[in-house]
Design a protein around this motif. Sequence first.
Motif, short mmCIF file in Angstrom:
data_model
loop_
_atom_site.label_atom_id
_atom_site.label_comp_id
_atom_site.label_asym_id
_atom_site.label_seq_id
_atom_site.Cartn_x
_atom_site.Cartn_y
_atom_site.Cartn_z
N VAL A 195 -18.92 -42.45 -22.50
CA VAL A 195 -20.29 -42.49 -21.97
C VAL A 195 -20.28 -43.02 -20.53
O VAL A 195 -20.97 -42.49 -19.65
CB VAL A 195 -21.20 -43.36 -22.86
N SER A 196 -19.49 -44.05 -20.28
CA SER A 196 -19.38 -44.60 -18.93
C SER A 196 -18.86 -43.55 -17.95
O SER A 196 -19.33 -43.43 -16.82
CB SER A 196 -18.45 -45.82 -18.92
N ILE A 197 -17.87 -42.78 -18.40
CA ILE A 197 -17.31 -41.72 -17.56
C ILE A 197 -18.37 -40.65 -17.26
O ILE A 197 -18.55 -40.25 -16.11
CB ILE A 197 -16.09 -41.08 -18.25
N LEU A 198 -19.08 -40.23 -18.29
CA LEU A 198 -20.10 -39.20 -18.12
C LEU A 198 -21.23 -39.67 -17.21
O LEU A 198 -21.73 -38.91 -16.37
CB LEU A 198 -20.65 -38.77 -19.48
N CYS A 199 -21.63 -40.93 -17.38
CA CYS A 199 -22.70 -41.46 -16.54
C CYS A 199 -22.27 -41.54 -15.08
O CYS A 199 -23.08 -41.30 -14.17
CB CYS A 199 -23.14 -42.84 -17.05
N ALA A 200 -21.01 -41.88 -14.84
CA ALA A 200 -20.50 -41.91 -13.46
C ALA A 200 -20.57 -40.53 -12.84
O ALA A 200 -20.90 -40.38 -11.66
CB ALA A 200 -19.07 -42.44 -13.44
N LEU A 201 -20.28 -39.51 -13.63
CA LEU A 201 -20.28 -38.13 -13.13
C LEU A 201 -21.69 -37.58 -12.92
O LEU A 201 -21.85 -36.48 -12.38
CB LEU A 201 -19.51 -37.23 -14.09
N THR B 272 -11.53 -47.00 -13.32
CA THR B 272 -12.10 -48.21 -12.73
C THR B 272 -13.54 -48.39 -13.16
O THR B 272 -13.96 -49.50 -13.54
CB THR B 272 -12.02 -48.15 -11.19
N VAL B 273 -14.31 -47.29 -13.13
CA VAL B 273 -15.71 -47.35 -13.52
C VAL B 273 -15.86 -47.74 -14.99
O VAL B 273 -16.69 -48.57 -15.36
CB VAL B 273 -16.40 -45.99 -13.27
N ALA B 274 -15.02 -47.15 -15.84
CA ALA B 274 -15.10 -47.41 -17.29
C ALA B 274 -14.37 -48.68 -17.69
O ALA B 274 -14.46 -49.10 -18.85
CB ALA B 274 -14.53 -46.21 -18.05
N ASN B 275 -13.63 -49.28 -16.74
CA ASN B 275 -12.88 -50.52 -16.99
C ASN B 275 -11.88 -50.35 -18.13
O ASN B 275 -11.79 -51.17 -19.05
CB ASN B 275 -13.84 -51.67 -17.31
N ILE B 276 -11.11 -49.25 -18.08
CA ILE B 276 -10.09 -48.97 -19.09
C ILE B 276 -8.79 -48.56 -18.40
O ILE B 276 -8.79 -48.22 -17.22
CB ILE B 276 -10.54 -47.85 -20.07
N GLU C 272 -29.38 -37.26 -19.75
CA GLU C 272 -30.64 -37.90 -19.37
C GLU C 272 -31.54 -38.03 -20.59
O GLU C 272 -32.19 -39.06 -20.80
CB GLU C 272 -31.32 -37.08 -18.27
N THR C 273 -31.58 -36.99 -21.43
CA THR C 273 -32.39 -37.03 -22.65
C THR C 273 -31.85 -38.06 -23.63
O THR C 273 -32.62 -38.80 -24.27
CB THR C 273 -32.43 -35.64 -23.32
N LEU C 274 -30.54 -38.15 -23.77
CA LEU C 274 -29.94 -39.15 -24.65
C LEU C 274 -30.28 -40.57 -24.19
O LEU C 274 -30.47 -41.47 -25.02
CB LEU C 274 -28.42 -38.97 -24.69
N MET C 275 -30.35 -40.76 -22.88
CA MET C 275 -30.73 -42.08 -22.36
C MET C 275 -32.14 -42.44 -22.79
O MET C 275 -32.42 -43.58 -23.17
CB MET C 275 -30.62 -42.07 -20.84
N VAL C 276 -33.05 -41.45 -22.75
CA VAL C 276 -34.43 -41.69 -23.16
C VAL C 276 -34.48 -42.05 -24.64
O VAL C 276 -35.14 -43.02 -25.03
CB VAL C 276 -35.30 -40.44 -22.90
N ALA D 193 -35.35 -44.07 -7.03
CA ALA D 193 -34.79 -42.73 -6.76
C ALA D 193 -33.29 -42.75 -7.00
O ALA D 193 -32.59 -43.69 -6.60
CB ALA D 193 -35.08 -42.30 -5.32
N ARG D 194 -32.80 -41.70 -7.66
CA ARG D 194 -31.37 -41.57 -7.96
C ARG D 194 -31.07 -40.10 -8.16
O ARG D 194 -31.98 -39.26 -8.25
CB ARG D 194 -30.99 -42.37 -9.21
N THR D 195 -29.80 -39.77 -8.25
CA THR D 195 -29.42 -38.39 -8.54
C THR D 195 -29.33 -38.18 -10.04
O THR D 195 -28.99 -39.09 -10.79
CB THR D 195 -28.06 -38.05 -7.91
N CYS D 196 -29.68 -36.99 -10.47
CA CYS D 196 -29.45 -36.53 -11.84
C CYS D 196 -28.65 -35.24 -11.69
O CYS D 196 -29.20 -34.14 -11.69
CB CYS D 196 -30.77 -36.30 -12.56
N TYR D 197 -27.34 -35.39 -11.47
CA TYR D 197 -26.44 -34.30 -11.17
C TYR D 197 -26.78 -33.70 -9.82
O TYR D 197 -26.46 -34.29 -8.79
CB TYR D 197 -26.45 -33.26 -12.29
N ASP D 198 -27.47 -32.56 -9.77
CA ASP D 198 -27.74 -31.93 -8.48
C ASP D 198 -29.22 -31.95 -8.09
O ASP D 198 -29.64 -31.26 -7.19
CB ASP D 198 -27.24 -30.48 -8.47
#
Length: 236
Positions: free
Chosen positions: A33-39, A52-56, A97-101, A121-126
């Motif tokens: 999930v951490s990897i996917l959220c970073a992407l 590094t992002v996922a700390n693994i 994004e839906t899973l986060m909700v 404001a943030r990016t949601c992919y593109d």
Amino acid sequence: MNLKVSKTAVDETDYLETSMSVVASAIADPSRVSILCALMDGRAWTATELSTVANIAASTTSAHLAKLLNSRLVTCLSQGRHRYYRLAGSDIAALLETLMVVSMHSGKTLETKTPSHLRVARTCYDHMAGEVAVGIYNFMFKEGWFSPDGNLLSPTGTLQFQNMGVLIDPNSRRKSSCACLDWSERRFHLGGGAGAALMLFFEQKGWITKIAGYREVVITEKGKVAFLRLFQLTVN
């Protein structure tokens, strides 16, 4: 009366259920999930950056990426000696994004710890997400910029995009517009081809700047003026 279900229909149902379980299994790990959220920032990342992002550990990251690749949630691009990973498409970003909700509504309700700058404001992919993106979508919806099902720009919306100078790829197979559920606002922001074209346009005009390596989007002073003029939206 006997109702007969064809073997083909049963096979297709089994295939769909199996495919859904594969995707669910691929997501069902905090590190993945951490990897996917970073992407979700739309960039391509190396395995080292993602570890590094996922700390693994790097070896663990490779195993997680293999599972995400097999589940078609991410894609891999080889360039020279490096391999870069990114989300497989905007539909995967919308799913996350839906899973986060949904996750925010499950279990004990906690006060959100989302940084205020990401909520704005943030990016949601593109495309763009957050308070500003939701405000823009609300204005467009009220002004009739979308078709009744929300999957197309209406003639009014098409004209408004043309007047602004926003170019949408006419050959794209994706929906020209769609309502993407915003996980921090629990309301919709604009996705699809129109959402992607709009964020690119904002960036080219200097109305927003993206923070490299993060999902954060900063609204510039020029952008604040433009958003008030075009969308009756005040950004503090």
